[in-house]
Scaffold this active site. Structure first.
Site: not given
Ligand code: NAP
Length: 284
Positions: A97, A120, A53
């Site tokens: 994460q 997200d 990422k």
């Protein structure tokens, strides 16, 4: 006739090139899109995802920061970290994460992220907005899937879409997005009876299970659009999808390969959401 292969890698590269230009134009206006990723602990898979990422951000000019914290961080400390990012005007996207260590409540953590920075799309309010069709950041893998189908040029409206898998990160949100696009949607899972009977009715078949090659060519309706989200490993250690690709491509009209199909779209949509967040925060 053999199916058209939907090359996610190429679509992702095109989208990233366009995003790179958009980021450069934003920077000229004094806006530098920024993404902060929090990584807790040393899970090797998570480390690798976070690295990819950060690299992708760097390639298109997004300012990215990885905040690494030890696995013994308390939930309170982590929440304070998120509060700081929520208040930081240079941070447009926040991503925690997953998975988090067991002593931390993932829901509380996701809940703490400002909705405006939830790139997200995992905040419960973002999920709720997705359900009622309000504006929200779309979760990256489902968003990438819809983008791939649309860019194939095929219509979604009116088609029967069958989604195999009902996880919160892929199956359910992709089913909702297909519904929003006016498909008639069926969701299958491990308790579904006669799965092949159902998949054979699918004009659009999305499989997100993680069971190598378990969808056979004979389970696919001739001419179907087949989107394979699965990432599995076969008996030879090869990365393969849920669909028996070589045989299925002789039946389908469009099909995504694994690797090189849905996978490259996920990070691309994260980049897209981060740029979008920066624009929205600056009322552009
Ligand atoms: P997950 O949370 O494990 O969900 C798997 C789903 O498959 C569950 O809903 C399960 O049903 C269903 N299932 C299991 N066996 C089945 C069967 N025999 N017939 C029908 N349904 C069955 O997985 P996930 O996180 O959604 O991920 C799915 C796959 O996509 C994995 O291979 C993952 O690595 C991959 N993935 C790829 C990307 C990407 O960017 N390319 C992103 C995310 C995930 P129940 O609910 O009844 O248990």
């Amino acid at each position: 006739m053999s199916a058209t292969i939907i090359k996610g890698k190429e679509v992702a590269a095109e989208m990233r090139a366009a995003l790179k230009e958009e980021v450069a134009a934003l920077k000229e206006k004094g806006i530098a899109p920024g993404l902060s990723v929090i990584l807790v602990g040393d899970n090797p898979a998570s480390q690798s995802y976070v690295k990819s990422k950060a690299k992708a951000c760097e390639e298109i000019g997004i300012v990215s920061e990885v905040i690494r914290r030890d696995a013994d961080i308390t939930e309170e400390e982590l929440l304070r970290e998120i509060d700081g990012l929520n208040e930081n005007p240079n941070v447009h996207g926040i991503l925690v994460q997953l998975p988090l260590p067991k002593h931390i409540n993932e829901k509380s953590v996701l809940n703490r992220i400002s909705l405006a920075k939830d790139v997200d799309g995992f905040h419960p309010m973002s999920v709720g907005n997705l359900v009622i069709g309000d504006e929200c950041f779309l979760p990256c893998t489902p968003y990438g899937i819809i983008e791939l189908i649309k860019r194939s040029g095929e219509e979604i409206a009116g088609k029967h879409a069958v989604v195999v898998g009902r996880s919160n990160i892929v199956g359910k949100p992709v089913a909702l997005l297909l519904l929003q696009e006016n498909a008639t949607v069926s969701i299958a899972h491990s308790r579904t009876q006669d799965l092949p009977g159902l998949t054979r009715q699918a004009d659009i078949l999305v499989s997100a299970v993680g069971n190598p090659r378990f969808i056979k060519a004979e389970d696919i309706k001739p001419g179907a659009i087949v989107i394979d989200v699965g990432n599995g490993v076969d008996e030879n250690g090869k990365l393969v999808g849920d669909v028996d690709f070589d045989a299925a491509k002789e039946v389908a009209s469009y099909i995504t390969p694994v690797p090189g199909g849905v996978g490259p779209m996920t990070i691309t949509m994260l980049l897209n959401n981060t740029v979008e967040a920066a624009k929205r925060m600056n009322r552009l």
